[in-house]
Motif scaffolding. Structure first.
Motif, mmCIF file in Angstrom:
data_model
loop_
_atom_site.group_PDB
_atom_site.id
_atom_site.type_symbol
_atom_site.label_atom_id
_atom_site.label_comp_id
_atom_site.label_asym_id
_atom_site.label_seq_id
_atom_site.Cartn_x
_atom_site.Cartn_y
_atom_site.Cartn_z
ATOM 1 N N UNK A 21 0.845 -1.191 0.000
ATOM 2 C CA UNK A 21 0.000 0.000 0.000
ATOM 3 C C UNK A 21 0.883 1.244 0.000
ATOM 4 N N UNK A 22 0.625 2.124 -0.944
ATOM 5 C CA UNK A 22 1.274 3.430 -1.002
ATOM 6 C C UNK A 22 0.256 4.463 -0.552
ATOM 7 N N UNK A 23 0.645 5.266 0.432
ATOM 8 C CA UNK A 23 -0.223 6.353 0.892
ATOM 9 C C UNK A 23 0.455 7.681 0.604
ATOM 10 N N UNK A 24 -0.280 8.546 -0.066
ATOM 11 C CA UNK A 24 0.165 9.903 -0.346
ATOM 12 C C UNK A 24 -0.747 10.837 0.452
ATOM 13 N N UNK A 29 -5.110 14.812 3.840
ATOM 14 C CA UNK A 29 -5.588 13.519 4.330
ATOM 15 C C UNK A 29 -4.856 12.403 3.591
ATOM 16 N N UNK A 30 -4.713 11.239 4.223
ATOM 17 C CA UNK A 30 -4.066 10.121 3.537
ATOM 18 C C UNK A 30 -4.914 9.625 2.368
ATOM 19 N N UNK A 31 -4.240 9.232 1.302
ATOM 20 C CA UNK A 31 -4.887 8.626 0.138
ATOM 21 C C UNK A 31 -4.066 7.380 -0.187
ATOM 22 N N UNK A 32 -4.672 6.209 -0.032
ATOM 23 C CA UNK A 32 -3.944 4.939 -0.156
ATOM 24 C C UNK A 32 -4.430 4.134 -1.340
ATOM 25 N N UNK A 49 1.494 5.539 -14.251
ATOM 26 C CA UNK A 49 1.328 6.443 -15.392
ATOM 27 C C UNK A 49 1.637 7.864 -14.937
ATOM 28 N N UNK A 50 2.199 8.615 -15.839
ATOM 29 C CA UNK A 50 2.577 9.995 -15.527
ATOM 30 C C UNK A 50 1.356 10.851 -15.202
ATOM 31 N N UNK A 51 0.259 10.614 -15.883
ATOM 32 C CA UNK A 51 -0.945 11.432 -15.705
ATOM 33 C C UNK A 51 -1.904 10.764 -14.724
ATOM 34 N N UNK A 52 -1.518 10.730 -13.431
ATOM 35 C CA UNK A 52 -2.383 10.155 -12.411
ATOM 36 C C UNK A 52 -2.462 11.089 -11.216
ATOM 37 N N UNK A 53 -3.477 10.848 -10.412
ATOM 38 C CA UNK A 53 -3.676 11.605 -9.179
ATOM 39 C C UNK A 53 -2.463 11.540 -8.264
ATOM 40 N N UNK A 54 -1.883 10.338 -8.155
ATOM 41 C CA UNK A 54 -0.780 10.170 -7.204
ATOM 42 C C UNK A 54 0.430 11.012 -7.589
ATOM 43 N N UNK A 64 5.417 10.235 1.849
ATOM 44 C CA UNK A 64 4.601 9.048 1.589
ATOM 45 C C UNK A 64 4.820 8.017 2.685
ATOM 46 N N UNK A 65 3.914 7.052 2.717
ATOM 47 C CA UNK A 65 4.013 5.915 3.612
ATOM 48 C C UNK A 65 3.754 4.660 2.782
ATOM 49 N N UNK A 66 4.473 3.585 3.101
ATOM 50 C CA UNK A 66 4.320 2.318 2.388
ATOM 51 C C UNK A 66 4.170 1.208 3.423
ATOM 52 N N UNK A 67 3.247 0.281 3.160
ATOM 53 C CA UNK A 67 3.075 -0.935 3.959
ATOM 54 C C UNK A 67 3.316 -2.132 3.049
ATOM 55 N N UNK A 68 4.155 -3.052 3.485
ATOM 56 C CA UNK A 68 4.436 -4.273 2.720
ATOM 57 C C UNK A 68 4.456 -5.466 3.665
ATOM 58 N N UNK A 69 3.958 -6.594 3.186
ATOM 59 C CA UNK A 69 3.932 -7.820 3.979
ATOM 60 C C UNK A 69 2.540 -8.078 4.512
ATOM 61 N N UNK A 70 2.448 -8.948 5.526
ATOM 62 C CA UNK A 70 1.178 -9.223 6.205
ATOM 63 C C UNK A 70 0.090 -9.683 5.242
ATOM 64 N N UNK A 71 0.421 -10.711 4.468
ATOM 65 C CA UNK A 71 -0.602 -11.161 3.525
ATOM 66 C C UNK A 71 -0.735 -12.673 3.402
ATOM 67 N N UNK A 72 0.133 -13.443 4.011
ATOM 68 C CA UNK A 72 0.029 -14.897 3.855
ATOM 69 C C UNK A 72 -0.743 -15.550 4.982
ATOM 70 N N UNK A 73 -0.250 -15.423 6.204
ATOM 71 C CA UNK A 73 -0.873 -16.108 7.332
ATOM 72 C C UNK A 73 -1.600 -15.158 8.268
ATOM 73 N N UNK A 74 -1.649 -13.906 7.899
ATOM 74 C CA UNK A 74 -2.366 -12.960 8.736
ATOM 75 C C UNK A 74 -1.548 -12.449 9.895
ATOM 76 N N UNK A 75 -2.048 -12.615 11.093
ATOM 77 C CA UNK A 75 -1.457 -11.978 12.259
ATOM 78 C C UNK A 75 -0.037 -12.412 12.567
ATOM 79 N N UNK A 76 0.426 -13.531 12.068
ATOM 80 C CA UNK A 76 1.788 -13.966 12.376
ATOM 81 C C UNK A 76 2.806 -13.482 11.336
#
Length: 140
Positions: A21-24, A29-32, A49-54, A64-76
């Motif tokens: 997740x990329x948050x700008x 306000x955050x936009x993710x 693309x060059x012509x985007x909101x982000x 910006x803020x980025x979240x990566x991971x936390x997608x296979x087994x959940x809480x672990x």
């Protein structure tokens, strides 16, 4: 964990979880949104693309803020939170380095002028869910 071990864990999480997740900032306000991330030389890259909101949001506020991971087994699952500054990178070297055939659905090859990368220089990295350890924070 020492700094070297934390950086190795950080790089492994990115390698194992390229979608995150990329948050700008939009109107103070955050936009993710979900993006695909690549890592090279202490820098994250994500195609767009060059012509985007982000792109417009980053031009107005580079934090910006980025979240990566936390997608296979959940809480672990271990995951990372990255805060940093971003800029637009449209160099042909980067476009060639990270080009994938799957991008053909959006771009006319790596030379497409609308094909750019958001370049993110991490300022702070937090690794969470490290086998019950408290969050680990470090800088690259």
């Amino acid at each position: 964990m020492n700094h070297h071990e934390l950086k190795e864990k950080f790089v492994k999480i990115i390698a194992d979880h390229r979608t995150g997740v990329l948050s700008t900032v939009e109107n103070n306000k955050p936009h993710s949104r979900y993006m695909t991330f690549y890592y090279d030389n202490s820098t994250l890259y994500t195609p767009t693309k060059k012509a985007t909101e982000k792109i417009e949001e980053i031009e107005n506020n580079s934090f910006v803020s980025v979240l990566l991971g936390y997608e296979k087994k959940g809480q672990s699952d271990s995951y990372i939170e990255i805060s940093g500054t971003s800029s637009i990178n449209d160099t042909q070297d980067i476009k060639n380095q990270f080009w994938e055939d799957s991008f053909n659905q959006w771009f006319d090859g790596p030379e497409d002028p609308n094909f750019v990368f958001i370049q993110i220089k991490p300022e702070t990295v937090r690794i969470l869910n490290l086998n019950g350890e408290p969050p680990q924070e470090f800088t690259l």
